[in-house]
Design a protein around this motif. Structure first.
Motif, PDB file in Angstrom:
ATOM      1  N   UNK A  95       0.862  -1.235  -0.025  1.00  0.00           N
ATOM      2  CA  UNK A  95       0.253  -0.054   0.109  1.00  0.00           C
ATOM      3  C   UNK A  95       0.834   1.323  -0.024  1.00  0.00           C
ATOM      4  N   UNK A  96       0.740   2.192  -0.833  1.00  0.00           N
ATOM      5  CA  UNK A  96       1.438   3.396  -1.000  1.00  0.00           C
ATOM      6  C   UNK A  96       1.937   3.964   0.215  1.00  0.00           C
ATOM      7  N   UNK A  97       3.148   4.246   0.840  1.00  0.00           N
ATOM      8  CA  UNK A  97       3.794   4.615   1.961  1.00  0.00           C
ATOM      9  C   UNK A  97       2.970   5.892   2.492  1.00  0.00           C
ATOM     10  N   UNK A  98       2.599   6.891   1.441  1.00  0.00           N
ATOM     11  CA  UNK A  98       2.381   8.280   2.020  1.00  0.00           C
ATOM     12  C   UNK A  98       1.142   8.329   2.374  1.00  0.00           C
ATOM     13  N   UNK A 142      -9.837   2.328   1.539  1.00  0.00           N
ATOM     14  CA  UNK A 142      -8.638   1.816   1.068  1.00  0.00           C
ATOM     15  C   UNK A 142      -8.665   2.069  -0.518  1.00  0.00           C
ATOM     16  N   UNK A 143      -9.880   1.990  -1.053  1.00  0.00           N
ATOM     17  CA  UNK A 143      -9.712   2.117  -2.645  1.00  0.00           C
ATOM     18  C   UNK A 143      -9.657   3.617  -2.925  1.00  0.00           C
ATOM     19  N   UNK A 144     -10.476   4.479  -2.112  1.00  0.00           N
ATOM     20  CA  UNK A 144     -10.175   6.023  -2.558  1.00  0.00           C
ATOM     21  C   UNK A 144     -11.168   6.219  -3.720  1.00  0.00           C
ATOM     22  N   UNK A 145     -10.182   7.284  -4.624  1.00  0.00           N
ATOM     23  CA  UNK A 145     -11.106   7.664  -5.927  1.00  0.00           C
ATOM     24  C   UNK A 145     -12.181   8.472  -5.801  1.00  0.00           C
ATOM     25  N   UNK A 146     -12.432   8.833  -4.431  1.00  0.00           N
ATOM     26  CA  UNK A 146     -13.367   9.780  -4.017  1.00  0.00           C
ATOM     27  C   UNK A 146     -13.062  10.756  -2.918  1.00  0.00           C
ATOM     28  N   UNK A 153      -5.680   0.545  -6.316  1.00  0.00           N
ATOM     29  CA  UNK A 153      -6.128  -0.583  -6.630  1.00  0.00           C
ATOM     30  C   UNK A 153      -6.089  -1.499  -5.798  1.00  0.00           C
ATOM     31  N   UNK A 154      -6.766  -2.732  -5.915  1.00  0.00           N
ATOM     32  CA  UNK A 154      -6.755  -3.790  -4.937  1.00  0.00           C
ATOM     33  C   UNK A 154      -5.394  -4.506  -5.007  1.00  0.00           C
ATOM     34  N   UNK A 226     -16.004  -8.772 -21.573  1.00  0.00           N
ATOM     35  CA  UNK A 226     -15.795  -7.389 -21.108  1.00  0.00           C
ATOM     36  C   UNK A 226     -16.290  -7.084 -19.778  1.00  0.00           C
ATOM     37  N   UNK A 227     -16.605  -8.347 -19.009  1.00  0.00           N
ATOM     38  CA  UNK A 227     -17.234  -8.239 -17.576  1.00  0.00           C
ATOM     39  C   UNK A 227     -16.045  -8.888 -16.602  1.00  0.00           C
ATOM     40  N   UNK A 228     -15.609  -7.992 -15.938  1.00  0.00           N
ATOM     41  CA  UNK A 228     -14.586  -8.238 -15.017  1.00  0.00           C
ATOM     42  C   UNK A 228     -14.980  -8.270 -13.383  1.00  0.00           C
ATOM     43  N   UNK A 229     -14.780  -8.977 -12.674  1.00  0.00           N
ATOM     44  CA  UNK A 229     -15.117  -8.843 -11.351  1.00  0.00           C
ATOM     45  C   UNK A 229     -13.717  -8.859 -10.545  1.00  0.00           C
ATOM     46  N   UNK A 230     -13.594  -7.999  -9.768  1.00  0.00           N
ATOM     47  CA  UNK A 230     -12.204  -7.653  -9.048  1.00  0.00           C
ATOM     48  C   UNK A 230     -11.666  -9.047  -8.123  1.00  0.00           C
TER      49      UNK A 230
END
Ligand SMILES: Nc1ncnc2c1ncn2[C@@H]1O[C@H](COP(=O)(O)OP(=O)(O)OP(=O)(O)O)[C@@H](O)[C@H]1O
Ligand SMILES: [Mg+2]
Lengths: 368, 257
Positions: A95-98, A142-146, A153-154, A226-230
């Motif tokens: 996970x990114x250190x900062x 954990x995921x962020x982006x908001x 990413x996971x 085209x369908x992917x599940x994490x």
């Protein structure tokens, strides 16, 4: 007629052998006969031999400076410097250190939720709401982006947060699934019964590694284009399905042990099938199997270390990640393992203690 | 126990009707054979007979704990079939007391009593508890309401079980050897409760070998053997003047020593 004899009760006396106090205890438990005395002496000698050596290695000659040079000095024991140096990598993985405050907060929240769920005062419908809120917060953090949080990413998630999240979520999902499967195996409808039996036998017949492998690599082949599940979700599903199959058998054991009269009494009182199961049969059957269920939970907690097979680096995986790539520190993997062993142990020990408490609670109605 | 002879409190309305009922366990064991039986509302019936004669099976058909395969069985005007609604309706009207009490050990005495009124009858909790306490007083055990069943004696447990069945205000009460699992000194306290209940006009069908109870309370004694009703009569005539070799043999065994 003869005169009535008056009954007289004898006064109570203390037991002839004293069982309390250190000396009587040792006499009774350690030196009761020659076999017991011999065992005590042998075990005592082994402890006397090994404990000082371990203390010497782990504490007296150990060093805690994060300096590989210092560790290589002859005569130095454990090199705890490896932990001081690498603990963030071990605990948080890639996970990114900062932004590691995010998994830290998320995990603390999740742990608080787990503790609350184990506490009687929180056992009401708000707990369910709390679960939804905290799990939502966990994934958001954990995921962020908001909310201005950067996206992580996971595949970068790792370490202890991943271990705790994977095991607690799969336990929480596996438990109801296990109950459903156990009830299904006793259903009057042959289709349901067969389906549940096949599920249990199939899953129990393969190792967890292959379940995870299939969830991760085979499942996507069957998905429409085209369908992917994490991968995280697929792994969670794999762990859940695997744990539920074992737990279902434990629950079924509890159900089988219930006397028939309980269901009959419930039926005679007009309770429906679900009322009977929910209010009469399951509470008693589950109470009977608390130790085995906790056993399953503990197993599952440690089994999460196998998700390394699909390149998710939970606690064990991130230890490898932290040390394998670093020639300076690689020799001190042992200390790393001692470190994560302590972490695993404290969680498992807590679960085991909690199970004892639960057992006491559910046995209250049996006390005279 | 009162020794007054059975009074004719039964009305003329049939509340239970067995019409040529047959039942098998598995494919080959014919456990009930051509059972014809009409029970009047308010009637008190004692069923007796040797072990394995089908007494339990007979009364368990009345609330569908067992299902019959042939013939017709009506309870309070509703025929028992696979229809779940009919079964639910009948179970609300029929209370049952078991040999092994079958109290719910994880619930307190009070919770045992309020369970069905609250979740089947949808009665508010407070009302259900008041009614439960009333029933517990009736069986003289109100002070144990907060205890768990396993903390009570056998006789007390069986009285709780009776109170639990009564909480549904059933029209019919079924008893399957309610005193057989009890120590002799506790049998009387349970029978006393049952005798008191018999005075309330509830329809009772009781499998028992307590002949004193039968004489004191029953309007009719039914004697079963090998899945059939062999003989039925009022208790006085049944005990003093049994008609069949089977019943004579049975009575000599249970009264003979
Ligand atoms: N579920 C079952 N499956 C197969 N056989 C059964 C079942 N229940 C009862 N039986 C058999 O049916 C017969 C009648 O049983 P039932 O329990 O009705 O007898 P009973 O007259 O009540 O006897 P008891 O005085 O011993 O209670 C017995 O031979 C018994 O073994
Ligand atoms: Mg019987």
């Amino acid at each position: 007629m003869a005169e009535t004899i008056i009954f007289q009760s004898l006064p109570s006396r203390p037991a002839p052998t004293q069982t309390e106090g250190l000396v009587p205890w040792a006499k009774a438990n350690l030196f009761a006969n020659w076999q017991s005395t011999l065992t005590t002496l042998v075990v005592g000698a082994l402890l006397l031999y090994f404990i000082p050596q371990f203390v010497n290695w782990a504490i007296l000659t150990a060093t805690t400076v994060p300096n590989a040079e210092a560790c290589r000095t002859p005569g130095v024991g454990a090199c705890w410097g490896v932990i001081t140096e690498k603990y963030r990598l071990i605990i948080f993985g890639r996970y990114p250190l900062e932004v590691q405050w995010r998994p830290l907060v998320a995990t603390l929240l999740l742990l608080a939720l787990l503790v609350a769920s184990c506490t009687r005062a929180f056992w009401n419908k708000w707990l369910l709401v709390l679960w939804v809120v905290i799990i939502g917060t966990f994934f958001t953090l954990m995921y962020g982006n908001v909310l201005g949080l950067t996206k992580v990413t996971t595949d970068r998630w790792g370490g202890l947060p991943l271990t705790i999240m994977l095991s607690s979520l799969s336990m929480v999902m596996a438990f109801p699934l296990a109950i459903a499967v156990a009830l299904g195996r006793r259903s009057k409808l042959p289709a349901i019964r067969t389906f549940c039996t096949i599920y249990v036998e199939l899953i129990r017949g393969v190792p967890l590694i292959s379940v995870l492998f299939m969830a991760s690599f085979m499942f996507p082949l069957f998905m429409p284009q085209g369908v992917t599940i994490d991968v995280m979700i697929r792994v969670l599903a794999g762990l859940t399905l695997f744990a539920a199959a074992y737990m279902a058998e434990v629950v079924r054991g509890g159900l089988q042990a219930m006397p028939k009269g309980q269901a009959e009494a419930a039926a005679s009182l007009g309770l429906s099938y679900w009322q009977t199961q929910g209010r009469i049969i399951l509470p008693q059957a589950l109470a009977m199997v608390v130790p085995s269920i906790v056993n399953n939970f503990i197993g599952l907690f440690k089994d999460t270390s196998l998700v390394g097979i699909v390149s998710l680096y939970e606690l064990t995986g991130s230890l490898g990640l932290a040390l394998n790539g670093d020639a300076d520190w690689r020799p001190y993997k042992l200390e790393g393992y001692v470190f994560i062993t302590l972490i695993y142990f404290s969680f498992c020990f807590a679960m085991s203690r909690y199970s004892l408490w639960i057992e006491k609670q559910v046995n209250k109605s049996k006390l005279r | 126990m009162s020794t007054t002879p059975a009074r004719a409190t039964a009305s003329t309305k049939d509340i239970i009707v067995f019409d040529k009922v047959n039942k098998w366990y598995g494919n080959s064991f014919h456990v009930l054979r051509d059972i014809n039986l009409n029970v009047k509302q308010g009637e008190r019936i004692v069923v007796c007979g040797p072990s394995g004669s089908g007494k339990s099976t007979l009364i368990r058909c009345i609330n569908r704990l067992e299902e019959h395969q042939e013939g017709h069985l009506w309870v309070d005007g509703t025929e028992l079939t696979d229809d779940v609604k009919a079964i639910d309706k009948i179970r609300k009207e029929v209370g049952m007391v078991f040999q092994q009490f079958n109290l719910f050990p994880h619930l307190t005495v009070l919770e045992n009593l309020t369970l069905s009124p609250m979740y089947v009858g949808k009665v508010p909790k407070k009302e259900a508890e008041e009614k439960a306490m009333m029933q517990l007083k009736r069986v003289r055990i109100a002070e144990q309401a907060g205890k768990y069943p396993l903390q009570l004696s056998g006789g007390q447990q069986q009285r709780v079980a009776i109170a639990r069945a009564l909480c549904l205000t059933p029209k019919i009460m079924l008893f399957d050897e309610p005193t057989s699992a009890l120590d002799p000194e506790m049998i009387k306290e349970v029978l006393d409760v049952m005798v008191a209940m018999a005075d309330q006009g509830i329809t009772m069908i009781c499998v028992t070998h307590e002949m004193g109870f039968a004489k004191a309370v029953a309007d009719r004694v039914i004697f079963m053997d090998q899945g059939q009703i062999v003989e039925q009569n009022n208790p006085h005539d049944f005990f003093n003047n049994p008609q069949t070799d089977r019943s004579k043999d049975f009575l000599s065994k249970i009264l003979g020593h």
